[in-house]
Design a protein around this motif. Structure first.
Motif, PDB file in Angstrom:
ATOM      1  N   TYR A  36      63.306  41.368  88.870  1.00  0.00           N
ATOM      2  CA  TYR A  36      62.276  42.190  89.103  1.00  0.00           C
ATOM      3  C   TYR A  36      62.212  43.164  90.075  1.00  0.00           C
ATOM      4  O   TYR A  36      62.127  43.248  91.259  1.00  0.00           O
ATOM      5  N   VAL A  37      62.029  44.658  89.749  1.00  0.00           N
ATOM      6  CA  VAL A  37      62.714  45.658  90.812  1.00  0.00           C
ATOM      7  C   VAL A  37      60.970  46.222  90.659  1.00  0.00           C
ATOM      8  O   VAL A  37      61.452  46.791  89.674  1.00  0.00           O
ATOM      9  N   PRO A  38      59.952  46.665  91.436  1.00  0.00           N
ATOM     10  CA  PRO A  38      58.780  47.049  91.430  1.00  0.00           C
ATOM     11  C   PRO A  38      59.203  48.626  90.489  1.00  0.00           C
ATOM     12  O   PRO A  38      59.100  49.048  91.930  1.00  0.00           O
ATOM     13  N   ALA A  39      58.258  49.186  90.200  1.00  0.00           N
ATOM     14  CA  ALA A  39      58.450  50.722  90.348  1.00  0.00           C
ATOM     15  C   ALA A  39      56.554  51.272  90.561  1.00  0.00           C
ATOM     16  O   ALA A  39      55.765  50.477  90.755  1.00  0.00           O
ATOM     17  N   TYR A  40      56.421  51.691  91.729  1.00  0.00           N
ATOM     18  CA  TYR A  40      55.122  50.907  92.326  1.00  0.00           C
ATOM     19  C   TYR A  40      54.353  52.791  91.644  1.00  0.00           C
ATOM     20  O   TYR A  40      54.730  53.817  91.694  1.00  0.00           O
ATOM     21  N   GLU A  41      52.999  52.973  91.992  1.00  0.00           N
ATOM     22  CA  GLU A  41      52.577  54.121  91.594  1.00  0.00           C
ATOM     23  C   GLU A  41      51.920  54.587  93.043  1.00  0.00           C
ATOM     24  O   GLU A  41      50.941  53.488  93.609  1.00  0.00           O
ATOM     25  N   LYS A  42      52.296  55.527  93.261  1.00  0.00           N
ATOM     26  CA  LYS A  42      52.256  56.400  95.170  1.00  0.00           C
ATOM     27  C   LYS A  42      52.337  57.270  94.156  1.00  0.00           C
ATOM     28  O   LYS A  42      52.313  58.192  93.215  1.00  0.00           O
ATOM     29  N   PHE A  43      51.677  57.993  95.701  1.00  0.00           N
ATOM     30  CA  PHE A  43      51.362  59.624  95.960  1.00  0.00           C
ATOM     31  C   PHE A  43      53.149  60.141  96.033  1.00  0.00           C
ATOM     32  O   PHE A  43      53.700  59.497  96.887  1.00  0.00           O
ATOM     33  N   ASP A  44      53.213  61.663  95.553  1.00  0.00           N
ATOM     34  CA  ASP A  44      54.480  62.100  95.601  1.00  0.00           C
ATOM     35  C   ASP A  44      54.953  62.926  96.772  1.00  0.00           C
ATOM     36  O   ASP A  44      54.365  63.835  96.452  1.00  0.00           O
ATOM     37  N   LEU A  45      55.519  61.957  97.710  1.00  0.00           N
ATOM     38  CA  LEU A  45      54.956  63.398  99.143  1.00  0.00           C
ATOM     39  C   LEU A  45      55.623  64.786  98.665  1.00  0.00           C
ATOM     40  O   LEU A  45      55.273  65.302  99.460  1.00  0.00           O
TER      41      LEU A  45
END
Length: 831
Positions: A36-45
């Motif tokens: 499992y490799v996480p894909a996070y929810e985050k702001f795109d810098l």
């Protein structure tokens, strides 16, 4: 024990009012099968100006309770805390006010006030993300956050209010954390559920929060300063999903992570040190959004299981703390193979534990009776406790569970545990070590068939809470506060704004005083005054239980009444900028007496970013402002905030279509890439488009500069060696049209190394090289005196090897400084 009974009932009410929030953890998607490799929810810098997400607050304000100015001060302080995480590339800026109807294209955070929160929910936050993932510069998939909304109660008279309460600040900080992409934790940190959170204004973030934010937005090589722990949690050989694995130091705050669907886990961002590792199930009240697959389906969480410490053998666990050898974590190193197989349970015997201590007003110490305080404190001076610390706890689980033993890590062992408070709580009596070191302690409750661990359950202090007994206004506008248990660490806040100290603390624990300068206030505003000490106590500590569920404090905090005054006014010039522009904007204010402290300028939209502010006069502020290329065209609200003062112009600013003909300045940097500032005698590089339509001309504060390099995208100009420092206005004409003016900060020239010598004072040369493992001294000219007074601002390196700075001292005539470094393994060769 009458008061204990009363508090036991109140504490139960408090539990129902604090919404369970739920290890450092993120909003996670898994786009492929194991591993499992996480894909996070985050702001795109890349979508944020200067890597900065702006927090804007609804100009509608709260409907009941304190003024909007008081609430804004707390939100602004919370944004500063997240902005201060050094290992994170994400910057967080407080932008001021915004209309709820304002359209915007740049991602950001909006704070609104609502009366529609569900019962028991103190506040809420949620990010809105893109439907499809994208890849970052390293090729990792993530779901960009398009916008986040923080919802605060429109009535600040109910919990977590009033707005001056520490709980209002910590709740706001927590919700902004959600908006940035962080879920709940069980480590007593800022992102912990409200029931077990034990942060303060003095210590607002824990290592768990820092790690969580850095996993999302970490600077390059941020992990080099931290270690990591990894392994797998199983039950009968099958992976346990969403188990919380916690690295717990004996003293200090823990770091944790939740397991993946196959039971694997990795805890990054662990500060170097010794840790006990334990695993526990999420409580039934945990509000954690489960990870999702590519179709948006949630992965199931495993059922309840026993809580155990990992022995470190990669196989077994135990509930006996004495059987565990601490795990050693080093910087830039990983400790792998920390596995354990746990036994399942049908239900959890205990969860959501809240601790209480009691303050004996007659003897002025924490004791077995008196005012209840939560979370609990213990006074190590023992003046009236006779070596005994009394702590009670309650939990949200059905029925009261009495543990066989209770331990506070760090030398506290219970000698008696039993029911109290009309069988609603459990009382624990601990032998108190003589002058135990100050700081938080972790509580371990051991039952016949399970265990419960509460990080930072009790804080050991060596004095009582600060108390303000008198407030005296002075003729120069300052205020002198007198009281007990104030000290050199005491910070004074008027509502949510920290004051500037005019005269430092003087006196002793019995009575001392501090003189401060109040923040600028609005007409007839009344601000609560609260004193905060570094040990986590404040002058409202004894009212923590009352504030937790909406009762008035037994002793209201002292207040400062601001005089009547005319409403502040502000003008802005220019009031229109095109999309994609970068320009100087002037604010002219009346009735505000502007200074750099607590000053915010905003344009009511995340599409306009205030890059930097300079105060030129008490009525004049200048800013560099950047308008997004894809900004929503139209008007927005201009706001200037100074302390509690606010001057606004509804629809006072307009974003016009992009100018496709005039020159556009994008940035101004030092022409030498290794230099971060622009200074007299150096070079400035102007970057942009259409910079040279003919023979360009450049002026800086009206002085002409001769370009040494010219192209449509770059112009280089040298600065005279005698050019004054400070903000300077740059104007560029490309020969046919003029660009918008921008402000260029002119700084002091960089320091110069004039000598290097060994510990005997002999110069280091090719024939007399430095010796590995021995300190070296460096003579430097041109060092900023402010930097010389703050060792953390000075970096010394030989090649790629950083050396710790131990001392900086000026020469007799003040023309140079001696910088001494700690012994280090120096690289070989000439550098």
């Amino acid at each position: 024990m009458r008061l204990n009974l009363r508090i036991g009932v109140l504490a139960a009410a408090a539990l129902s009012l604090v919404a369970p929030a739920g290890a450092y953890y993120h909003y996670v998607h898994f786009l492929a099968s194991p591993p499992y490799v996480p894909a996070y929810e985050k702001f795109d810098l890349r979508a944020l100006p200067n890597n900065t997400v702006s927090v804007y607050v609804s100009d509608a304000g709260p409907k009941q309770g304190e003024t909007l100015a008081s609430v804004l001060s707390q939100i602004g302080e919370a944004a500063k805390v997240w902005n201060g995480v050094a290992s994170s590339s994400l910057r967080v800026a407080f932008g001021g006010l915004k209309s709820d109807k304002q359209s915007v294209n740049t991602p950001g955070i909006d704070v609104i006030f609502t009366s529609d929160l569900p019962p028991g929910v103190l506040a809420a936050a949620a990010p809105t993300v893109a439907a499809e993932p994208i890849k970052d510069s390293a090729g990792n998939s993530f779901f960009p956050i398009l916008r986040s909304v923080v919802m605060l109660n429109a009535d600040t008279s109910v919990p977590p209010g009033p707005s001056y309460a520490e709980s209002y600040f910590t709740t706001t900080l927590h919700e902004i954390g959600h908006a940035l992409g962080l879920q709940h934790t069980f480590t007593a940190s800022a992102m912990s559920q409200g029931v077990i959170r034990n942060t303060s204004r003095t210590n607002p973030l824990g290592p768990d929060d820092v790690a969580g934010l850095s996993v999302l937005y970490g600077k390059a090589n941020w992990t080099a300063s931290f270690g990591s722990i990894s392994g797998r949690i199983t039950s009968n050989g099958a992976g346990v999903s969403l188990a919380s694995v916690v690295a717990l130091p004996s003293l200090g705050s823990p770091v944790s992570a939740l397991t993946n669907p196959d039971g694997t886990y990795r805890i990054d961002g662990v500060p170097p040190g010794q840790y006990l590792l334990y695993v526990h199930p999420l409580p039934p009240t945990a509000d954690v959004r489960k990870p999702q697959d590519t179709f948006g389906r949630s992965f199931a969480a495993s059922g309840p299981f026993e809580t155990v410490f990992l022995k470190g053998d990669g196989v077994s666990g135990t509930r006996d703390v004495q059987q565990i050898a601490p795990l050693s974590v080093s910087a830039n190193a990983s400790v792998a193979g920390q596995n354990v197989d746990v036994r399942g349970r049908t239900a959890l015997p205990i969860y959501d534990v809240v601790t209480f201590s009691y303050f004996d007003a007659a003897h002025l110490t924490y004791s077995w009776t008196g005012n209840a305080v939560t979370p609990a404190f213990v006074n190590s001076t023992q003046d009236a406790t006779k070596g005994v610390a009394t702590v009670t706890f309650q939990s949200a689980s059905a029925g009261v569970k009495v543990p066989a033993t209770a331990t506070l890590l760090g030398g506290f062992q219970s000698f008696q545990v039993g029911l109290c408070c009309n069988s609603q709580a459990v009382v624990m009596y601990f032998n108190l070590p003589v002058f135990a070191s100050a700081g938080p302690r972790h509580l371990v409750l051991q039952f016949a068939d399970d265990m419960y661990v509460l990080p930072n359950a009790v804080t050991v202090v060596d004095k009582n809470p600060p108390a303000i007994s008198s407030v005296a206004k002075n003729g120069d506008g300052s205020v002198t506060l007198t009281g007990a248990n104030l000290d050199e660490t005491t910070r004074i806040f008027f509502d949510g704004i920290q004051t500037v100290v005019a005269t430092p603390f003087a006196g002793d624990a019995a009575q001392g005083s501090i003189t401060v300068v109040p923040p600028r206030g609005t007409a007839n505003q009344v601000s609560a005054i609260v004193a905060y000490n570094a040990d986590g106590q404040n002058s409202m500590t004894l009212d923590s239980v009352a504030l937790a569920y909406g009762q008035s404090p037994q002793t209201p905090p002292p207040a400062y009444a601001y005089p009547d005054a005319a409403a502040p006014q502000v003008q802005v010039n220019p009031a229109t900028l095109p999309a994609g522009s970068f320009a100087r904007v002037d604010f002219t204010a009346s009735g505000m007496q502007l200074s750099a402290a607590n000053l915010t300028a905003g344009f009511g939209t995340q599409d306009v970013y205030v890059q930097r502010l300079w105060t030129l006069a008490p009525d004049h502020v200048v800013a560099n402002v950047r308008v997004a290329a894809n900004a929503v065209l139209g008007t927005s609200e201009v706001t200037l905030l100074h302390g509690f003062q606010r001057a606004s112009i509804p629809n006072g600013f307009q974003i016009a279509p992009a100018d496709e003909t005039s020159p556009v300045i994008r940035s101004v940097t030092n022409g030498i890439g290794t230099q971060a500032t622009i200074y007299p005698g150096g070079y400035a590089s102007i970057w942009g488009s259409r910079l040279a339509g003919g023979a360009p001309s450049v002026t800086l504060n009206g002085a002409g500069l001769t370009p040494t390099y010219v192209s449509a995208e770059q112009i280089n100009v040298p600065l005279p060696s005698d050019f004054p420092t400070g903000p300077a206005t740059l104007i560029l004409n490309n020969g046919t049209a003029q660009a918008l003016a921008v402000v260029v900060p002119i700084d002091l020239p960089p320091p110069s190394i004039t000598g290097v010598y060994d510990k005997t004072g002999k110069p280091v040369t090719h024939d007399h090289p430095a010796v590995q493992g021995e300190a070296i001294g460096i003579t430097v000219t041109g060092l900023d005196p402010a930097a010389a007074a703050d060792l953390s601002r000075i970096r010394v390196a030989i090649g790629d090897v950083a050396l710790a700075v131990t001392k900086v001292q000026p020469s007799d005539d003040g023309s140079s400084y001696e910088i001494w470094t700690a012994p280090s393994e120096l690289p070989l060769g000439d550098l």
